[in-house]
Design an enzyme around this catalytic site. Sequence first.
Site, PDB file in Angstrom:
ATOM      1  N   ASN A  80      18.932 -16.539  39.316  1.00 54.51           N
ATOM      2  CA  ASN A  80      17.619 -16.359  38.687  1.00 54.51           C
ATOM      3  C   ASN A  80      17.785 -15.463  37.471  1.00 54.51           C
ATOM      4  OD1 ASN A  80      17.180 -13.504  39.540  1.00 54.51           O
ATOM      5  ND2 ASN A  80      17.285 -14.429  41.576  1.00 54.51           N
ATOM      6  N   ASP A  93      15.841 -16.871  47.219  1.00 53.02           N
ATOM      7  CA  ASP A  93      15.146 -17.238  48.457  1.00 53.02           C
ATOM      8  C   ASP A  93      15.904 -18.294  49.255  1.00 53.02           C
ATOM      9  OD1 ASP A  93      13.114 -15.462  48.039  1.00 53.02           O
ATOM     10  OD2 ASP A  93      11.854 -16.888  46.940  1.00 53.02           O
ATOM     11  N   LYS A 149      35.060 -28.683  43.134  1.00 61.64           N
ATOM     12  CA  LYS A 149      34.033 -28.900  42.121  1.00 61.64           C
ATOM     13  C   LYS A 149      33.343 -30.245  42.351  1.00 61.64           C
ATOM     14  CE  LYS A 149      33.458 -29.201  37.163  1.00 61.64           C
ATOM     15  NZ  LYS A 149      34.086 -29.640  35.934  1.00 61.64           N
ATOM     16  N   PHE A 152       9.175  -5.083  45.485  1.00 63.36           N
ATOM     17  CA  PHE A 152       8.704  -5.574  44.189  1.00 63.36           C
ATOM     18  C   PHE A 152       8.113  -6.961  44.402  1.00 63.36           C
ATOM     19  CE2 PHE A 152      10.016  -3.018  40.486  1.00 63.36           C
ATOM     20  CZ  PHE A 152      10.554  -1.949  41.169  1.00 63.36           C
ATOM     21  N   LYS A 179       2.214  -9.580  50.434  1.00 64.73           N
ATOM     22  CA  LYS A 179       3.630  -9.275  50.692  1.00 64.73           C
ATOM     23  C   LYS A 179       3.795  -7.869  51.274  1.00 64.73           C
ATOM     24  CE  LYS A 179       5.531 -12.349  47.205  1.00 64.73           C
ATOM     25  NZ  LYS A 179       6.111 -12.486  45.863  1.00 64.73           N
ATOM     26  N   LYS A 237       5.787  -7.721  54.692  1.00 67.38           N
ATOM     27  CA  LYS A 237       7.135  -7.155  54.698  1.00 67.38           C
ATOM     28  C   LYS A 237       7.160  -5.721  55.213  1.00 67.38           C
ATOM     29  CE  LYS A 237       8.512 -10.165  50.883  1.00 67.38           C
ATOM     30  NZ  LYS A 237       9.869 -10.734  50.821  1.00 67.38           N
TER      31      LYS A 237
HETATM   32  N1  CTP Z   1      13.094  -9.880  49.090  1.00 68.10           N
HETATM   33  C1  CTP Z   1      14.034  -9.668  50.066  1.00 68.10           C
HETATM   34  N2  CTP Z   1      14.683 -10.741  50.600  1.00 68.10           N
HETATM   35  C2  CTP Z   1      14.402 -11.993  50.193  1.00 68.10           C
HETATM   36  C3  CTP Z   1      13.442 -12.210  49.187  1.00 68.10           C
HETATM   37  C4  CTP Z   1      12.791 -11.120  48.655  1.00 68.10           C
HETATM   38  O1  CTP Z   1      14.269  -8.540  50.444  1.00 68.10           O
HETATM   39  N3  CTP Z   1      15.050 -13.011  50.725  1.00 68.10           N
HETATM   40  C5  CTP Z   1      12.385  -8.706  48.542  1.00 68.10           C
HETATM   41  C6  CTP Z   1      12.531  -8.524  47.041  1.00 68.10           C
HETATM   42  O2  CTP Z   1      13.639  -7.709  46.733  1.00 68.10           O
HETATM   43  C7  CTP Z   1      11.222  -7.877  46.659  1.00 68.10           C
HETATM   44  C8  CTP Z   1      10.227  -8.441  47.673  1.00 68.10           C
HETATM   45  O3  CTP Z   1      11.011  -8.903  48.767  1.00 68.10           O
HETATM   46  O4  CTP Z   1      11.249  -6.487  46.823  1.00 68.10           O
HETATM   47  C9  CTP Z   1       9.365  -9.551  47.160  1.00 68.10           C
HETATM   48  O5  CTP Z   1      10.167 -10.531  46.560  1.00 68.10           O
HETATM   49  P1  CTP Z   1       9.514 -11.823  45.913  1.00 68.10           P
HETATM   50  O6  CTP Z   1      10.597 -12.675  45.380  1.00 68.10           O
HETATM   51  O7  CTP Z   1       8.407 -11.402  44.990  1.00 68.10           O
HETATM   52  O8  CTP Z   1       8.817 -12.466  47.178  1.00 68.10           O
HETATM   53  P2  CTP Z   1       9.279 -13.531  48.213  1.00 68.10           P
HETATM   54  O9  CTP Z   1       9.215 -12.914  49.548  1.00 68.10           O
HETATM   55  O10 CTP Z   1      10.592 -14.114  47.823  1.00 68.10           O
HETATM   56  O11 CTP Z   1       8.111 -14.587  48.114  1.00 68.10           O
HETATM   57  P3  CTP Z   1       7.848 -15.738  47.025  1.00 68.10           P
HETATM   58  O12 CTP Z   1       9.190 -16.028  46.368  1.00 68.10           O
HETATM   59  O13 CTP Z   1       7.341 -16.852  47.844  1.00 68.10           O
HETATM   60  O14 CTP Z   1       6.838 -15.184  46.067  1.00 68.10           O
END
Ligand code: CTP
Length: 425
Positions: A221, A290, A300, A334, A348, A352
């Site tokens: 990303n 994710d 490859k 975040f 969230k 979380k």
């Molecule tokens: N995070 C994490 N582990 C993951 C995904 C996210 O610990 N597998 C943490 C990120 O570091 C951040 C928070 O969760 O502090 C929110 O991440 P974000 O990408 O905004 O949310 P997601 O839970 O991934 O939800 P979505 O992508 O559906 O918005």
Amino acid sequence: MAGVVSTGGASMAVLTGKSIIVGITGGIAAYKMGETVRALVQAGANVRVIMTRAAEEFVTPLTFQTLSGNPVSRHTFDLTEESQIGHIRLADEADAVLIAPATANVIAKLAMGMADDLLTTVVLATQSPVLIAPAMNVHMYENPVVAENLARLVALGRTVIEPDTGFLACGYEGPGRLPDADVLLDEVSAALTAKDLSDSRVLVTAGPTWEPLDPVRHIANRSSGKMGYALARVAQRRGADVTLVSGPSALTPPRGVDLIRVTTAREMEDAVMRRAVAADVVIMAAAVGDYRPTVRAGRKIKRTRDEIELKLVRNPDILASISTLPGTRVLVGFAAETNDVVAHARRKLQAKGVHLMVANDVTAPDAGFDVDTNVVTLIERSGRVDGLDTMSKDDVASAILDRVRSLVASQQPAPVAARRVRRRR
Ligand code: CTP
């Protein structure tokens, strides 16, 4: 902008309006100090340069007078200089003194308390922090008498900025290089910053994760790591014991933090879960991938078919897992969003089990990936919501750490994640 020293995104707000004495002594690295003086001035500091006689063999006072916008002080007994600003006033007005490069000779004089020129006299007379950046030939630097003098200066409360290791002007390789301007500025900023997090062990994650598809490709990303690195840098500056778990990032890690490099989300999970138990604060600034490819091809993937399908599996939610750990710690997450920012972030925060959610609209100008500024809203479990203006990522880090500090002080037990954490492997 050409010639502008990067401060790694740091605004160095702490330097604004401060009087900094830059002492330049007679080493070849004196020529590099133009950048530091300029960067200090750009950060809003009032810079007074003191040069030793030997320094003038390498660079002229005119260079530093032009860059600092102030006359350069050189002689203790010069009538004109003393009438403009006397050496005691220089010492009294300084908020910090940075001696860079510091030669072995000046280090010895400082260690012995000698005052045979203007710079050493001012150092003896000042009550402000004194930072010494040795730069010299590797064998001189490693000479036991120099090491002993530096150790004595540290014991006396001076800050010694370790030299970089690399190719030296004398032709040797090893420790002895003057660190870059951004490191020197960071050290001066740290010296001027109150150590209000000195009792805290802070674990910060930063950057993206890479989820490999085959030996040459990965899913990633756009995260650069700037926000997480700023948090680690500012927390360290404020006295915290900082561990930075970083996904792939081109940024230079802040000095003094324990850096753990990882690549995938599962590596990050391992690194974080192992260390989170001992942390007082965990800040998940990383943009954790994710999903990862279900299968990582051993070779490859060839361009033979018109269409291919990628099957992905969900990665573990690291943040939610931390909230299930025993013990108490402040958890910060975040939420990078593109719409309905506060609503998504609130959801969230509950899901979380975190104390503080830092929400931002990554599509907004001056916010999000790979820029030096950010626009965030801080949302607390207590219901408190603070929308912050556009500011540098260092200043956002400071604001987050201010909130963290009061959360640590109120010692709330970590709330358990609202939904059960599914760990998939
Ligand atoms: N995070 C994490 N582990 C993951 C995904 C996210 O610990 N597998 C943490 C990120 O570091 C951040 C928070 O969760 O502090 C929110 O991440 P974000 O990408 O905004 O949310 P997601 O839970 O991934 O939800 P979505 O992508 O559906 O918005």
